[in-house]
Structures are given as structure tokens and as C-alpha cells.
Design a protein around this motif. Structure first.
Motif, PDB file in Angstrom:
ATOM      1  N   THR A 134       0.984  -1.200   0.146  1.00 60.67           N
ATOM      2  CA  THR A 134      -0.175   0.023   0.010  1.00 60.67           C
ATOM      3  C   THR A 134       0.727   1.267  -0.021  1.00 60.67           C
ATOM      4  O   THR A 134       1.888   1.358   0.596  1.00 60.67           O
ATOM      5  N   TYR A 135       0.604   2.152  -0.841  1.00 63.29           N
ATOM      6  CA  TYR A 135       1.245   3.528  -0.897  1.00 63.29           C
ATOM      7  C   TYR A 135       0.036   4.681  -0.756  1.00 63.29           C
ATOM      8  O   TYR A 135      -1.089   4.695  -0.643  1.00 63.29           O
ATOM      9  N   SER A 136       0.731   5.751  -0.077  1.00 64.18           N
ATOM     10  CA  SER A 136      -0.057   7.115   0.182  1.00 64.18           C
ATOM     11  C   SER A 136       0.589   7.937  -0.664  1.00 64.18           C
ATOM     12  O   SER A 136       1.730   8.001  -1.173  1.00 64.18           O
ATOM     13  N   ALA A 137      -0.323   8.816  -1.293  1.00 63.78           N
ATOM     14  CA  ALA A 137      -0.065   9.892  -2.207  1.00 63.78           C
ATOM     15  C   ALA A 137      -0.778  11.304  -2.153  1.00 63.78           C
ATOM     16  O   ALA A 137      -1.902  11.044  -1.392  1.00 63.78           O
ATOM     17  N   ARG A 138      -0.264  12.253  -2.426  1.00 64.10           N
ATOM     18  CA  ARG A 138      -0.897  13.600  -2.382  1.00 64.10           C
ATOM     19  C   ARG A 138      -0.721  14.258  -3.751  1.00 64.10           C
ATOM     20  O   ARG A 138       0.299  14.285  -4.202  1.00 64.10           O
ATOM     21  N   THR A 139      -1.721  14.510  -4.264  1.00 64.32           N
ATOM     22  CA  THR A 139      -1.842  15.147  -5.777  1.00 64.32           C
ATOM     23  C   THR A 139      -2.376  16.719  -5.487  1.00 64.32           C
ATOM     24  O   THR A 139      -3.396  16.803  -4.909  1.00 64.32           O
ATOM     25  N   LYS A 140      -1.425  17.519  -6.310  1.00 67.47           N
ATOM     26  CA  LYS A 140      -2.161  18.900  -6.213  1.00 67.47           C
ATOM     27  C   LYS A 140      -2.012  19.478  -7.477  1.00 67.47           C
ATOM     28  O   LYS A 140      -1.194  18.967  -8.120  1.00 67.47           O
ATOM     29  N   PHE A 141      -3.095  20.350  -7.853  1.00 62.98           N
ATOM     30  CA  PHE A 141      -3.015  21.180  -9.044  1.00 62.98           C
ATOM     31  C   PHE A 141      -3.007  22.730  -8.593  1.00 62.98           C
ATOM     32  O   PHE A 141      -3.856  23.104  -7.680  1.00 62.98           O
ATOM     33  N   VAL A 142      -1.964  23.566  -8.797  1.00 60.49           N
ATOM     34  CA  VAL A 142      -2.009  24.946  -8.454  1.00 60.49           C
ATOM     35  C   VAL A 142      -1.602  25.833  -9.732  1.00 60.49           C
ATOM     36  O   VAL A 142      -0.852  25.024 -10.660  1.00 60.49           O
ATOM     37  N   ASP A 143      -1.681  27.116  -9.670  1.00 57.27           N
ATOM     38  CA  ASP A 143      -1.378  27.951 -10.830  1.00 57.27           C
ATOM     39  C   ASP A 143      -0.061  28.891 -10.237  1.00 57.27           C
ATOM     40  O   ASP A 143       0.434  28.805  -9.081  1.00 57.27           O
ATOM     41  N   ASP A 144       0.186  29.921 -11.212  1.00 59.38           N
ATOM     42  CA  ASP A 144       1.585  30.524 -10.851  1.00 59.38           C
ATOM     43  C   ASP A 144       1.160  31.648  -9.478  1.00 59.38           C
ATOM     44  O   ASP A 144       2.075  31.914  -8.945  1.00 59.38           O
ATOM     45  N   ASP A 145      -0.198  31.707  -9.353  1.00 57.48           N
ATOM     46  CA  ASP A 145      -0.559  32.788  -8.092  1.00 57.48           C
ATOM     47  C   ASP A 145      -0.612  31.911  -6.914  1.00 57.48           C
ATOM     48  O   ASP A 145      -1.052  32.016  -5.889  1.00 57.48           O
ATOM     49  N   ARG A 146      -0.214  30.662  -7.016  1.00 55.12           N
ATOM     50  CA  ARG A 146      -0.130  29.525  -5.919  1.00 55.12           C
ATOM     51  C   ARG A 146      -1.814  29.288  -5.486  1.00 55.12           C
ATOM     52  O   ARG A 146      -2.088  28.834  -4.278  1.00 55.12           O
ATOM     53  N   LYS A 147      -2.683  29.615  -6.432  1.00 50.81           N
ATOM     54  CA  LYS A 147      -4.190  29.150  -6.017  1.00 50.81           C
ATOM     55  C   LYS A 147      -4.357  27.598  -6.221  1.00 50.81           C
ATOM     56  O   LYS A 147      -3.977  27.195  -7.339  1.00 50.81           O
ATOM     57  N   CYS A 148      -4.735  26.897  -5.284  1.00 48.95           N
ATOM     58  CA  CYS A 148      -4.835  25.517  -5.637  1.00 48.95           C
ATOM     59  C   CYS A 148      -6.198  25.031  -5.961  1.00 48.95           C
ATOM     60  O   CYS A 148      -7.201  25.605  -5.264  1.00 48.95           O
ATOM     61  N   TYR A 149      -6.502  24.279  -6.952  1.00 47.52           N
ATOM     62  CA  TYR A 149      -7.600  23.738  -7.358  1.00 47.52           C
ATOM     63  C   TYR A 149      -7.783  22.420  -7.039  1.00 47.52           C
ATOM     64  O   TYR A 149      -8.872  21.977  -7.164  1.00 47.52           O
ATOM     65  N   LEU A 150      -6.975  21.689  -6.606  1.00 51.38           N
ATOM     66  CA  LEU A 150      -7.268  20.237  -6.070  1.00 51.38           C
ATOM     67  C   LEU A 150      -5.988  19.858  -5.260  1.00 51.38           C
ATOM     68  O   LEU A 150      -4.739  20.337  -5.545  1.00 51.38           O
ATOM     69  N   ASP A 151      -6.384  19.368  -3.896  1.00 52.70           N
ATOM     70  CA  ASP A 151      -5.524  18.968  -3.051  1.00 52.70           C
ATOM     71  C   ASP A 151      -5.959  17.680  -2.357  1.00 52.70           C
ATOM     72  O   ASP A 151      -6.793  17.779  -1.612  1.00 52.70           O
ATOM     73  N   ALA A 152      -5.454  16.518  -2.896  1.00 53.22           N
ATOM     74  CA  ALA A 152      -6.315  15.124  -2.655  1.00 53.22           C
ATOM     75  C   ALA A 152      -5.287  14.244  -2.176  1.00 53.22           C
ATOM     76  O   ALA A 152      -4.172  13.992  -2.597  1.00 53.22           O
TER      77      ALA A 152
END
Length: 239
Positions: free
Chosen positions: A207-225
Motif C-alpha cells: 500500500t502507498y500513500s499519495a498527495r496530488t495537487k494542481f496549483v497555478d502561478d499565483d499559488r491558487k490550489c484547485y485540487l489537493d487530494a
């Protein structure tokens, strides 16, 4: 998910550790959940602290405008209008709003393995419990990650994908990929990463744990899972 869905790119910090088996063996394969979660939260706190430090160095670039305001401003100046069209590219006006901030919605992640049905992971990830794995991959299998997303209100600049993976308390992968700049449109965008191979061997399974993020140049985060997945000797039996 980079053990399962990471990206190969020039900005990738860490690949799967060539000595993963020995590190995991020395660490003890039974000390999984507590150490994984602690590292997950420690890394998140460290990242937040760095972002706060960076924000202190930001310059004041003046007032922001919505994309609609930008397009309507000086619309009677033909040369300026053409320059804006060239700069902004094709913009779907039906996806443009009054909000000055862009809005990015990550719709899904898809794992593509040759000879297997595509594995669609809807957003948000759903499991029966905190420790449940949302998918299982066979060791040594080749795969690609494809994700789809929409952009509305304004142009999103420098959209970036990051993914960190842990196993038994050891961080085994840290992937970063710059996706680019996107203008608003109603139809979803799709982006497919390069092909990779899951690790193999006795100590790579589990089993593995993971963290996925999508951010832009302004460091606004659209997904943090955050989520769990498994790598096993064989593909799971079809249901």
C-alpha cells in the motif's frame, strides 16, 4: 499517485528509489500507516510555510481586471484589439465571467494501461474508509495518466501538477509537471502524461500513500487530494 500516475519531466525531483527494497526492509514493512500519515502532514506543513515565505516577496502588480473587462477595454482600438486576440488566443466568451480569478475544476484522473480497460478515478476520490485503496496496479506494468479539467472566468497561468508518494514512511516519488496556460472554454481540456512503469519486487508491493495537487502561478490550489493505492503481483480479479 506517481507510483501509479506520476509524470516524467525535467522538473521531477525524485524518481522511484533504486534502493527502495532495501530501505523498506531496513525500516520494517509493518510500520506503515502512522509514519505515512505523519510524513504527509509534515510535508504539507513545510510546503505551506514555504508558500507563506514566498508570498512576502510578491510585488504589487496593481489592480486586476476580469477577462471580460480586458476584452472590452479599448475595444474601439482595432490594433490593440488584434494584439489582445493574438495574446489571449481563442477565448470562449460563454465561459468568461465577471470574476477576476480563474476557476479550474479537475474533473477526473484516468490511468491508461495497454491491454487493460481504462481506470477512471472521479473527483473527489471516494473510498469506504480512510485507509481504503482507490485502485490497484500490477507490478512492472506500464501506464499513463490522463486528466481532464475545465477553465472558466479568466485565463489560468502556469497550471502545475505535483504528486508525492510514500511507502512505509519513505517518500519514494516526488513529481512536478508544468501544464501551461489555458483560456476559458466550456469544453474540458485533457492532458496526458508520459508513460511510466510501476516498480516491481517483493518490497515494492503493498500500500502507498499519495498527495496530488494542481496549483497555478499565483499559488491558487484547485485540487489537493490524498489517497491510498496498491501495487500487487497480479492485476485484481475482474468483478
Amino acid at each position: 499517485m506517481s507510483a501509479a500516475v506520476g509524470a516524467v519531466s525535467t522538473t521531477k525531483d525524485v524518481t522511484f528509489n533504486a534502493h527502495l527494497e532495501e530501505e523498506l526492509k531496513n525500516k520494517g514493512i509493518n510500520k506503515v500507516d502512522e509514519e505515512q500519515d505523519q510524513l504527509l502532514y509534515n510535508d504539507a506543513a513545510e510546503e505551506t510555510e514555504l508558500e507563506e515565505e514566498d508570498s512576502k516577496l510578491e510585488l504589487d502588480l496593481g489592480p486586476q481586471f476580469s477577462l471580460k473587462e480586458q476584452l472590452e477595454k479599448d475595444k474601439d482600438d482595432e490594433s490593440l484589439r488584434k494584439w489582445k486576440e493574438q495574446l489571449l488566443g481563442s477565448v470562449d466568451m460563454s465561459a468568461v465571467g465577471e470574476n477576476k480569478e480563474p476557476e479550474v475544476k479537475i474533473l477526473s484522473l484516468t490511468i491508461i494501461c495497454q491491454g487493460r480497460p481504462e481506470l477512471l478515478l472521479p473527483i473527489p476520490f471516494t473510498t469506504n474508509s480512510k485507509k481504503s485503496s482507490i485502485f490497484t496496479l500490477k507490478e512492472g506494468s506500464r501506464y499513463r495518466l490522463k486528466f481532464s479539467f475545465t477553465v472558466s472566468n479568466n485565463i489560468v497561468s502556469g497550471l502545475k501538477y505535483t504528486n508525492v508518494v510514500w511507502k512505509t514512511g519513505v517518500r519514494v516519488d516526488n513529481a512536478k509537471r508544468m501544464l501551461g496556460t489555458y483560456s476559458p472554454q466550456q469544453e474540458p481540456y485533457t492532458y496526458e502524461l508520459e508513460e511510466e512503469t510501476t516498480p516491481s519486487g517483493l518490497f515494492a508491493r503493498g500500500t502507498y500513500s499519495a498527495r496530488t495537487k494542481f496549483v497555478d502561478d499565483d499559488r491558487k490550489c484547485y485540487l489537493d487530494a490524498t489517497y491510498h493505492f496498491e501495487i500487487q503481483k497480479n492485476w485484481p480479479a475482474a468483478h
